[in-house]
Design an enzyme around this catalytic site. Structure first.
Site, PDB file in Angstrom:
ATOM      1  N   LYS A   1      41.586  -8.038  36.310  1.00 32.60           N
ATOM      2  CA  LYS A   1      40.314  -8.062  37.048  1.00 32.60           C
ATOM      3  C   LYS A   1      40.389  -9.098  38.165  1.00 32.60           C
ATOM      4  CE  LYS A   1      38.172  -4.914  34.750  1.00 32.60           C
ATOM      5  NZ  LYS A   1      37.938  -3.621  35.376  1.00 32.60           N
TER       6      LYS A   1
ATOM      7  N   TYR B   1      44.268  -8.514  30.399  1.00 32.15           N
ATOM      8  CA  TYR B   1      43.164  -7.666  30.867  1.00 32.15           C
ATOM      9  C   TYR B   1      42.329  -8.412  31.907  1.00 32.15           C
ATOM     10  CZ  TYR B   1      38.427  -5.913  31.105  1.00 32.15           C
ATOM     11  OH  TYR B   1      37.213  -5.507  31.586  1.00 32.15           O
TER      12      TYR B   1
ATOM     13  N   ASP C   1      38.075  11.157  35.970  1.00 32.78           N
ATOM     14  CA  ASP C   1      38.372  10.443  34.728  1.00 32.78           C
ATOM     15  C   ASP C   1      39.469  11.217  34.009  1.00 32.78           C
ATOM     16  OD1 ASP C   1      38.195   9.343  31.978  1.00 32.78           O
ATOM     17  OD2 ASP C   1      36.335   8.422  32.685  1.00 32.78           O
ATOM     18  N   ASN C   2      40.491  10.532  33.495  1.00 27.69           N
ATOM     19  CA  ASN C   2      41.554  11.256  32.776  1.00 27.69           C
ATOM     20  C   ASN C   2      41.248  11.397  31.286  1.00 27.69           C
ATOM     21  OD1 ASN C   2      42.024   8.705  31.818  1.00 27.69           O
ATOM     22  ND2 ASN C   2      44.226   8.687  32.236  1.00 27.69           N
TER      23      ASN C   2
ATOM     24  N   PHE D   1      32.987 -14.648  14.226  1.00 26.41           N
ATOM     25  CA  PHE D   1      34.173 -15.383  14.686  1.00 26.41           C
ATOM     26  C   PHE D   1      33.799 -16.764  15.197  1.00 26.41           C
ATOM     27  CE2 PHE D   1      36.026 -10.990  15.867  1.00 26.41           C
ATOM     28  CZ  PHE D   1      36.589 -10.837  14.607  1.00 26.41           C
TER      29      PHE D   1
ATOM     30  N   SER E   1      34.455  -8.437  35.878  1.00 28.46           N
ATOM     31  CA  SER E   1      33.993  -8.928  34.587  1.00 28.46           C
ATOM     32  C   SER E   1      33.755 -10.424  34.647  1.00 28.46           C
ATOM     33  CB  SER E   1      35.077  -8.621  33.543  1.00 28.46           C
ATOM     34  OG  SER E   1      34.797  -9.291  32.331  1.00 28.46           O
TER      35      SER E   1
ATOM     36  N   LYS F   1      40.575  -1.436  28.971  1.00 29.81           N
ATOM     37  CA  LYS F   1      39.713  -2.612  28.762  1.00 29.81           C
ATOM     38  C   LYS F   1      39.871  -3.298  27.412  1.00 29.81           C
ATOM     39  CE  LYS F   1      35.827  -0.247  26.675  1.00 29.81           C
ATOM     40  NZ  LYS F   1      34.411  -0.211  26.452  1.00 29.81           N
TER      41      LYS F   1
ATOM     42  N   GLY G   1      41.296 -17.140  22.096  1.00 27.94           N
ATOM     43  CA  GLY G   1      40.953 -16.791  23.485  1.00 27.94           C
ATOM     44  C   GLY G   1      39.461 -16.783  23.769  1.00 27.94           C
TER      45      GLY G   1
HETATM   46  P1  NAD Z   1      35.514   2.893  29.156  1.00 26.63           P
HETATM   47  O1  NAD Z   1      36.875   2.822  28.580  1.00 26.63           O
HETATM   48  O2  NAD Z   1      34.453   3.537  28.353  1.00 26.63           O
HETATM   49  O3  NAD Z   1      35.572   3.610  30.590  1.00 26.63           O
HETATM   50  C1  NAD Z   1      36.708   3.560  31.420  1.00 26.63           C
HETATM   51  C2  NAD Z   1      37.090   4.986  31.778  1.00 26.63           C
HETATM   52  O4  NAD Z   1      38.264   4.971  32.614  1.00 26.63           O
HETATM   53  C3  NAD Z   1      37.413   5.842  30.558  1.00 26.63           C
HETATM   54  O5  NAD Z   1      36.579   6.988  30.531  1.00 26.63           O
HETATM   55  C4  NAD Z   1      38.879   6.221  30.751  1.00 26.63           C
HETATM   56  O6  NAD Z   1      39.168   7.512  30.267  1.00 26.63           O
HETATM   57  C5  NAD Z   1      39.038   6.088  32.259  1.00 26.63           C
HETATM   58  N1  NAD Z   1      40.430   5.867  32.682  1.00 26.63           N
HETATM   59  C6  NAD Z   1      41.306   4.978  32.160  1.00 26.63           C
HETATM   60  N2  NAD Z   1      42.499   5.091  32.786  1.00 26.63           N
HETATM   61  C7  NAD Z   1      42.361   6.060  33.744  1.00 26.63           C
HETATM   62  C8  NAD Z   1      43.247   6.637  34.714  1.00 26.63           C
HETATM   63  N3  NAD Z   1      44.538   6.276  34.783  1.00 26.63           N
HETATM   64  N4  NAD Z   1      42.776   7.622  35.521  1.00 26.63           N
HETATM   65  C9  NAD Z   1      41.478   8.016  35.406  1.00 26.63           C
HETATM   66  N5  NAD Z   1      40.615   7.524  34.506  1.00 26.63           N
HETATM   67  C10 NAD Z   1      41.049   6.552  33.686  1.00 26.63           C
HETATM   68  O7  NAD Z   1      35.087   1.406  29.557  1.00 26.63           O
HETATM   69  P2  NAD Z   1      33.679   0.845  30.019  1.00 26.63           P
HETATM   70  O8  NAD Z   1      33.213  -0.099  28.992  1.00 26.63           O
HETATM   71  O9  NAD Z   1      32.799   1.948  30.457  1.00 26.63           O
HETATM   72  O10 NAD Z   1      34.134  -0.026  31.261  1.00 26.63           O
HETATM   73  C11 NAD Z   1      34.091   0.453  32.586  1.00 26.63           C
HETATM   74  C12 NAD Z   1      34.681  -0.604  33.515  1.00 26.63           C
HETATM   75  O11 NAD Z   1      33.921  -1.793  33.388  1.00 26.63           O
HETATM   76  C13 NAD Z   1      36.116  -0.977  33.182  1.00 26.63           C
HETATM   77  O12 NAD Z   1      36.797  -1.213  34.400  1.00 26.63           O
HETATM   78  C14 NAD Z   1      35.977  -2.251  32.403  1.00 26.63           C
HETATM   79  O13 NAD Z   1      37.105  -3.066  32.502  1.00 26.63           O
HETATM   80  C15 NAD Z   1      34.779  -2.879  33.090  1.00 26.63           C
HETATM   81  N6  NAD Z   1      34.048  -3.841  32.239  1.00 26.63           N
HETATM   82  C16 NAD Z   1      33.624  -3.462  31.003  1.00 26.63           C
HETATM   83  C17 NAD Z   1      32.943  -4.364  30.191  1.00 26.63           C
HETATM   84  C18 NAD Z   1      32.499  -3.986  28.804  1.00 26.63           C
HETATM   85  O14 NAD Z   1      32.210  -4.883  28.016  1.00 26.63           O
HETATM   86  N7  NAD Z   1      32.394  -2.708  28.457  1.00 26.63           N
HETATM   87  C19 NAD Z   1      32.693  -5.658  30.659  1.00 26.63           C
HETATM   88  C20 NAD Z   1      33.132  -6.011  31.931  1.00 26.63           C
HETATM   89  C21 NAD Z   1      33.813  -5.085  32.715  1.00 26.63           C
HETATM   90  C1  WQD Z   2      30.835 -11.379  21.668  1.00 25.17           C
HETATM   91  C2  WQD Z   2      30.658 -12.557  20.709  1.00 25.17           C
HETATM   92  C3  WQD Z   2      32.688 -13.191  19.602  1.00 25.17           C
HETATM   93  C4  WQD Z   2      33.150  -9.413  17.422  1.00 25.17           C
HETATM   94  C5  WQD Z   2      34.624  -9.022  25.704  1.00 25.17           C
HETATM   95  C6  WQD Z   2      35.762  -9.191  26.670  1.00 25.17           C
HETATM   96  C7  WQD Z   2      35.233  -9.355  28.062  1.00 25.17           C
HETATM   97  C8  WQD Z   2      34.263  -8.235  28.420  1.00 25.17           C
HETATM   98  C9  WQD Z   2      33.240  -7.974  27.379  1.00 25.17           C
HETATM   99  C10 WQD Z   2      35.371  -6.568  29.688  1.00 25.17           C
HETATM  100  C11 WQD Z   2      31.778 -13.583  20.767  1.00 25.17           C
HETATM  101  C12 WQD Z   2      31.702 -12.644  18.617  1.00 25.17           C
HETATM  102  C13 WQD Z   2      32.742 -10.448  18.239  1.00 25.17           C
HETATM  103  C14 WQD Z   2      33.025  -9.572  16.009  1.00 25.17           C
HETATM  104  C15 WQD Z   2      32.089 -11.752  16.364  1.00 25.17           C
HETATM  105  N1  WQD Z   2      34.933  -6.990  28.588  1.00 25.17           N
HETATM  106  N2  WQD Z   2      32.214 -11.584  17.723  1.00 25.17           N
HETATM  107  N3  WQD Z   2      32.481 -10.731  15.544  1.00 25.17           N
HETATM  108  O1  WQD Z   2      34.437 -11.493  23.782  1.00 25.17           O
HETATM  109  O2  WQD Z   2      32.274 -11.930  25.019  1.00 25.17           O
HETATM  110  O3  WQD Z   2      33.791 -10.165  25.805  1.00 25.17           O
HETATM  111  O4  WQD Z   2      33.857  -7.872  26.092  1.00 25.17           O
HETATM  112  O5  WQD Z   2      35.483  -7.145  30.721  1.00 25.17           O
HETATM  113  O6  WQD Z   2      36.336  -9.385  28.917  1.00 25.17           O
HETATM  114  O7  WQD Z   2      36.527 -10.321  26.308  1.00 25.17           O
HETATM  115  O8  WQD Z   2      32.545  -9.805  23.737  1.00 25.17           O
HETATM  116  O9  WQD Z   2      31.528  -8.412  21.974  1.00 25.17           O
HETATM  117  O10 WQD Z   2      33.935  -9.127  21.723  1.00 25.17           O
HETATM  118  O11 WQD Z   2      32.136 -10.830  21.484  1.00 25.17           O
HETATM  119  O12 WQD Z   2      31.612 -12.784  15.885  1.00 25.17           O
HETATM  120  O13 WQD Z   2      33.390  -8.689  15.233  1.00 25.17           O
HETATM  121  O14 WQD Z   2      30.668 -12.047  19.363  1.00 25.17           O
HETATM  122  O15 WQD Z   2      33.397 -14.258  19.068  1.00 25.17           O
HETATM  123  O16 WQD Z   2      31.207 -14.834  20.531  1.00 25.17           O
HETATM  124  P1  WQD Z   2      33.312 -10.977  24.530  1.00 25.17           P
HETATM  125  P2  WQD Z   2      32.554  -9.436  22.182  1.00 25.17           P
END
Ligand code: NAD
Ligand code: WQD
Length: 348
Positions: free
Chosen positions: A162, A158, A40-41, A227, A133, A93, A303
């Site tokens: 994916k 973003y 992790d960076n 929202f 995702s 993300k 969106g």
């Molecule tokens: P996060 O940002 O907490 O974790 C991602 C990690 O990747 C971070 O620690 C960051 O420092 C590291 N990173 C970024 N660029 C890098 C690079 N160039 N080299 C090495 N490390 C790097 O995010 P998260 O919520 O833990 O998400 C983890 C994964 O799951 C991500 O791929 C994200 O897109 C995916 N995801 C997250 C959610 C969500 O809602 N949190 C939903 C769906 C998918």
């Molecule tokens: C949840 C609900 C908002 C904030 C996002 C990314 C998705 C995935 C997960 C990585 C929605 C509402 C939100 C606020 C609100 N990430 N909301 N007030 O949009 O489902 O997904 O995170 O892959 O790609 O788009 O999650 O937590 O932002 O929103 O009313 O301050 O809450 O409109 O209905 P979302 P969220």
């Protein structure tokens, strides 16, 4: 002489210092079959997180602060360990930032995924779990979303990264017959480890609902924003499939077993199959925290879709995994983490 299959396997966890990765690492440490190695960076995470994982597990976590944009740094880690598989969570993300700076997202997310699979190939490692995702489904054509629903109509760069990485991995598995790849499509991860020692630590103003609500509850922000109140849902606000991050992490351990089978490239939804509205979530966080959460009703966020939740059948039958933690548990654990760490890892 011990049997090879009894030896713990080294698993590379990219992004292992992040929100989801840290919970995955902790679950792997509990499992005698695996030894996680973190790359992790720290672009969006803090070294304190790894110290806390070590304190909770009583184990050392091998950690390499490598920027995966540089292949040689990755190669050095692969030289040190005979990895059996990789879990690729690293990436950027922030949806809003991806709209403002799309090239950064294409360069980093696609670049590091490419670098990883190329280095895996060089070192003969062919088992991969990828953090995808639910966003790859775009606006649902039907509900619940199953894995056969079409993908690609994502509303932001973003989400498109994916989708493109999924497509790239599908193409790769067409030519690398001995690779096994699992695409994990996460729904909305919330919650934290029950200890309250690790959790989500967003920079600046949280874009996601749960961290925003817990920051209002802890007094860091004045009021929440809802929202959209005119969706065709039971109370007009958006419905999502929220999943406890520890359930999600356990889904990764279940999926690792799938990589031991000849599985080609397969996608699985990781969610609960249940939907929760924004207003229901506000009420649940109020109950968990004992704090009133003032909120204002706002226009829809650009969106956003009105409703998303998944069909969990495929993960249940093929991974033998099911999310078990309730919404109340998710809120209690998110609140416990927020309460114990009002300024995240930075307090340490
Ligand atoms: P996060 O940002 O907490 O974790 C991602 C990690 O990747 C971070 O620690 C960051 O420092 C590291 N990173 C970024 N660029 C890098 C690079 N160039 N080299 C090495 N490390 C790097 O995010 P998260 O919520 O833990 O998400 C983890 C994964 O799951 C991500 O791929 C994200 O897109 C995916 N995801 C997250 C959610 C969500 O809602 N949190 C939903 C769906 C998918
Ligand atoms: C949840 C609900 C908002 C904030 C996002 C990314 C998705 C995935 C997960 C990585 C929605 C509402 C939100 C606020 C609100 N990430 N909301 N007030 O949009 O489902 O997904 O995170 O892959 O790609 O788009 O999650 O937590 O932002 O929103 O009313 O301050 O809450 O409109 O209905 P979302 P969220």
């Amino acid at each position: 002489r011990g049997h090879e299959e009894d030896e713990p396997k080294f698993v590379l966890v990219t992004g292992g210092a992040g929100y989801i990765g840290s919970h995955v690492v902790l679950e792997l440490l509990k499992d005698y079959r695996y030894v996680p190695v973190v790359v992790d960076n720290l672009d969006n995470s803090h070294p304190e997180c790894l110290h806390r994982i070590e304190a909770l597990s009583g184990k050392k976590v091998p950690f390499y602060p490598v920027d995966m944009m540089y292949k040689d740094g990755l190669r050095e880690v692969f030289k040190k360990y005979n990895f059996s598989s990789a879990i690729h969570l690293a990436g950027l993300k922030a949806v809003g930032e991806s709209v403002e700076n799309p090239m950064k997202y294409y360069r980093v997310n696609i670049g590091i995924a490419l670098n990883l699979v190329e280095v895996m190939k060089e070192f003969g490692v062919g088992k991969l779990l990828f953090s995808s995702s639910a966003t790859v489904y775009g606006t649902p054509k039907y509900l619940p979303l199953d894995e056969n629903h079409e993908t690609g109509a994502c509303s932001n760069p973003y989400g498109k990264t994916k989708f493109f990485i999924e497509e790239m991995l599908k193409d790769l598995s067409q030519v690398e017959n001995d690779w096994n790849i699992v695409l994990l499509r996460y729904f909305n991860p919330i919650g934290a480890h029950e200890s309250g020692e690790i959790g989500e630590d967003p920079n600046g103003i949280p874009a996601n609902l749960m961290p925003f609500l817990t920051q209002v509850a802890v007094g860091k922000r004045k009021e929440a924003k809802v929202f959209g109140t005119d969706y065709a849902t039971r109370d007009g606000t958006g419905l999502r499939d929220y999943i406890h991050v520890v359930d999600l992490a356990q889904g990764h351990v279940a999926a690792l077993a799938k990589l031991e089978e000849k599985c080609g490239c397969r996608a699985y939804n990781l969610g609960t199959g249940k939907s929760v509205s924004v207003l229901e979530m506000i009420a649940a966080v109020e109950k968990a925290s004992g704090k009133k959460i003032p909120y204002v009703l706002c226009h829809r966020r650009e969106g956003d879709v009105g409703e998303m939740y998944c069909d969990t059948t495929k993960a249940e039958t093929e991974l033998k995994w099911k999310a078990t933690r309730s919404l109340d548990q998710m809120c209690a654990d998110s609140w416990n983490w927020q309460r114990k760490n009002p300024t995240g890892y930075k307090t340490a």
